[in-house]
Design an enzyme around this catalytic site. Structure first.
Site, PDB file in Angstrom:
ATOM      1  N   LYS A 267     -44.620  40.833 -11.072  1.00  0.00           N
ATOM      2  CA  LYS A 267     -45.640  41.015 -12.116  1.00  0.00           C
ATOM      3  C   LYS A 267     -46.977  41.159 -11.410  1.00  0.00           C
ATOM      4  O   LYS A 267     -47.194  40.565 -10.355  1.00  0.00           O
ATOM      5  CB  LYS A 267     -45.705  39.764 -12.998  1.00  0.00           C
ATOM      6  CG  LYS A 267     -44.580  39.626 -13.986  1.00  0.00           C
ATOM      7  CD  LYS A 267     -44.841  38.440 -14.911  1.00  0.00           C
ATOM      8  CE  LYS A 267     -43.652  38.103 -15.781  1.00  0.00           C
ATOM      9  NZ  LYS A 267     -43.317  39.123 -16.783  1.00  0.00           N
TER      10      LYS A 267
ATOM     11  N   ARG B 201     -32.639  37.913 -20.256  1.00  0.00           N
ATOM     12  CA  ARG B 201     -31.388  38.361 -20.875  1.00  0.00           C
ATOM     13  C   ARG B 201     -30.198  38.160 -19.931  1.00  0.00           C
ATOM     14  O   ARG B 201     -29.074  37.962 -20.375  1.00  0.00           O
ATOM     15  CB  ARG B 201     -31.535  39.826 -21.312  1.00  0.00           C
ATOM     16  CG  ARG B 201     -31.880  40.779 -20.217  1.00  0.00           C
ATOM     17  CD  ARG B 201     -32.446  42.102 -20.737  1.00  0.00           C
ATOM     18  NE  ARG B 201     -33.862  41.997 -21.088  1.00  0.00           N
ATOM     19  CZ  ARG B 201     -34.575  42.991 -21.592  1.00  0.00           C
ATOM     20  NH1 ARG B 201     -34.019  44.165 -21.830  1.00  0.00           N
ATOM     21  NH2 ARG B 201     -35.852  42.822 -21.876  1.00  0.00           N
TER      22      ARG B 201
HETATM   23  N1  BES Z   1     -40.782  36.261 -19.715  1.00  0.00           N
HETATM   24  C1  BES Z   1     -41.017  37.638 -19.872  1.00  0.00           C
HETATM   25  C2  BES Z   1     -41.492  37.993 -21.278  1.00  0.00           C
HETATM   26  C3  BES Z   1     -42.862  37.540 -21.622  1.00  0.00           C
HETATM   27  C4  BES Z   1     -43.908  38.412 -21.521  1.00  0.00           C
HETATM   28  C5  BES Z   1     -43.090  36.277 -22.111  1.00  0.00           C
HETATM   29  C6  BES Z   1     -45.178  37.994 -21.866  1.00  0.00           C
HETATM   30  C7  BES Z   1     -44.346  35.857 -22.462  1.00  0.00           C
HETATM   31  C8  BES Z   1     -45.392  36.722 -22.329  1.00  0.00           C
HETATM   32  C9  BES Z   1     -39.763  38.435 -19.578  1.00  0.00           C
HETATM   33  O1  BES Z   1     -38.938  37.902 -18.611  1.00  0.00           O
HETATM   34  C10 BES Z   1     -40.220  39.776 -19.114  1.00  0.00           C
HETATM   35  O2  BES Z   1     -40.809  39.842 -18.076  1.00  0.00           O
HETATM   36  N2  BES Z   1     -39.953  40.786 -19.917  1.00  0.00           N
HETATM   37  C11 BES Z   1     -40.374  42.112 -19.624  1.00  0.00           C
HETATM   38  C12 BES Z   1     -39.182  42.993 -19.871  1.00  0.00           C
HETATM   39  C13 BES Z   1     -39.347  44.374 -19.360  1.00  0.00           C
HETATM   40  C14 BES Z   1     -39.308  44.370 -17.830  1.00  0.00           C
HETATM   41  C15 BES Z   1     -38.224  45.217 -19.920  1.00  0.00           C
HETATM   42  C16 BES Z   1     -41.504  42.487 -20.561  1.00  0.00           C
HETATM   43  O3  BES Z   1     -41.470  42.126 -21.732  1.00  0.00           O
HETATM   44  O4  BES Z   1     -42.452  43.113 -20.094  1.00  0.00           O
HETATM   45 ZN    ZN Z   2     -39.513  38.474 -16.634  1.00  0.00          ZN
END
Ligand code: BES
Ligand code: ZN
Ligand code: ZN
Length: 470
Positions: free
Chosen positions: A251, A325
């Site tokens: 990230k 997931r």
């Molecule tokens: N934990 C995150 C989702 C999340 C995002 C929670 C912002 C709280 C605040 C999850 O593991 C993630 O990173 N999801 C990605 C998925 C994408 C790579 C398909 C997302 O939502 O950007």
């Molecule tokens: Zn994630």
């Protein structure tokens, strides 16, 4: 702090409600009455004669949620004023809503949650929240039991908040496991920890891959609370990523501190079991908490990895940041072994759910009618959730060129629903299943009503009240 239900007025400051158009304090400017949730202090040289006025807006629009919010706003104001004893007469609200028990519950809930502070790392501690809170009114049946139950509930919600607020160095997977174990030590919840070689033996392949880059090994914690096996057996699965750096699909942002909240689903499940067990509710629940940290490292799983799940589904990891997931898939597969009547997973799964619904409600998808029930319950108890459609046609976005499924969608749109469809592939067949995506509701960015900055404890009320309808 204690709540005392009493019939006689006390010699202490008093919280007074006003509705739009009321004319109790005629010297106050009108806007003070009309501005909902405004707290106004009427000071007096005799402390006991002070009034704390809280505006509730239009009487006809009054809801339990407004009462919870009002109590929260008042609680923080009482803290600022270092008030040690206060009284409130809720009777005027009983007559509007016709639900004395629920009004009392809402007031206590709002007070305890609004007065919460996560200050264990700050030198200057939050001020105390009132010692004696008198609720003045005519006798009501079972009021003591309602007060006790509500305090238990808010305690469990605050446990969920505390866990989620803890930073990465104070909540590694191992510390998390220890905290869960000690939390349930004095309860009738059975705790079973799956870690080390057992993870491979039990084929928790998603957890193994996601956690393999972390210095701290992954774990699954099983919680069992089944005092009444004749009740429908509900299985809960919680996402417990103690820190989500995205793994190798790193990230990037200025401040990633919020990545500590990625175990909010697990915290909701833990808080729920804590409440149900400490109040000895007659329920039938099994839970699976999937714990790992998702960080980059030489040992971390790489994009392109194929994970082969024991149910025969293979997954191409296109993005290691879509890790939730992958670990929930293990939990869903595992949940089938306890032969539940329903399975509900809860997680901070996608940024997309916040784009769709904003910060004030979670999204839920289900086979059968669980999602609808959850939405109705949330409307009552304040853990708002909106039913979203499982658009099966979108499964085409999860196609992989060399595995059965891709772990991310091939299009950006509808990401929360695509993630839901991914999970649905792993849900036990022919058992009603629901998915709750609480990525946006895990935290509050402002002090508002009974929310303070940081973790909200979302999901404890929703899951508890849902299970109690069974
Ligand atoms: N934990 C995150 C989702 C999340 C995002 C929670 C912002 C709280 C605040 C999850 O593991 C993630 O990173 N999801 C990605 C998925 C994408 C790579 C398909 C997302 O939502 O950007
Ligand atoms: Zn994630
Ligand atoms: Zn995550």
């Amino acid at each position: 702090m204690e709540f005392i239900y009493d019939g006689t007025n006390q010699q202490v400051p008093e919280v007074v409600f006003v509705f739009s158009g009321d004319n109790v304090f005629s010297h106050l400017p009108k806007r003070k009455y009309n501005e909902k949730q405004q707290v106004t202090w009427l000071y007096h040289e005799q402390v006991a004669s002070q009034k704390i006025i809280i505006s509730l807006g239009e009487k006809s629009a009054l809801t339990m949620e407004e009462i919870r919010r009002a109590a929260g706003n008042v609680a923080r104001s009482l803290k600022e004023h270092e008030t040690t004893a206060v009284q409130v007469t809720l009777e005027r609200l009983y007559s509007v809503l016709n639900e004395p028990h629920e009004v009392i519950q809402a007031w206590i809930e709002g007070t305890m949650l609004g007065g919460y502070a996560f200050d264990c790392f700050q030198s200057e501690k939050s001020k105390i929240l009132v010692e004696q809170y008198y609720i003045i009114g005519d006798p009501i049946e079972n009021v003591e039991a309602v007060i006790k139950d509500t305090l238990n509930k808010t305690k469990s919600i605050c446990i969920a908040r505390d866990l989620a607020n803890l930073p990465a160095n104070h909540l590694t997977p191992q510390i998390f496991v220890k905290k869960i174990t000690s939390l349930f030590e004095t309860t009738k919840v059975e705790v079973n920890v799956v870690e080390g070689d057992e993870i491979d033996k039990q084929q928790l392949v998603g957890l193994r891959h996601v956690g393999q880059g972390g210095k701290h090994a992954p774990a699954m914690v099983e919680l069992t609370f089944r005092p009444n096996k004749n009740k429908p057996h509900i299985a809960l699965v919680g996402k417990g990523i103690t820190f989500d750096m995205g793994g190798m699909s790193l990230k990037n942002a200025r401040d990633l501190s919020d990545a500590r909240f990625d175990m909010g689903g697990a915290a909701a499940v833990i808080g729920t079991l804590h409440y149900l067990a400490t109040t000895e509710k007659d329920v039938n629940v099994s839970a699976f908490i999937m714990i790992a940290e998702n960080v980059p490292d030489a040992n971390a799983y790489l994009p392109s990895t194929v994970i082969e799940y024991p149910n025969g589904i293979s997954v191409e990891v296109a993005n290691t940041d879509a890790e939730g997931r992958l670990v929930l898939a293990d939990g869903l597969i595992r949940s089938a072994q306890v032969e539940p009547d329903e399975v509900i997973n809860i997680c901070t799964l996608t940024g997309s759910v916040g784009i769709a619904l904003g910060m004030d409600m979670a999204g839920t998808w289900s086979t059968g009618d669980i999602a609808k029930s959850l939405q109705d319950i949330g409307n009552e108890n304040g853990d708002f959730v909106w039913e979203m459609p499982l658009v099966y046609d979108y499964k085409r976005y999860l196609k992989s060129d060399y595995a059965d499924l891709h772990n991310i969608g091939s299009v950006h749109e509808g990401g929360a629903t695509v993630a839901a469809l991914f999970l649905e592939s792993f849900a036990p067949k022919s058992i009603p299943w629901a998915h709750i995506d609480m990525a946006a509701t895990i935290q509050s960015r402002e002090e508002r009503g009974y929310l303070v900055k940081g973790a909200t404890g979302y999901g404890v009320r929703l899951l508890s009240d849902y299970i109690l309808t069974k």
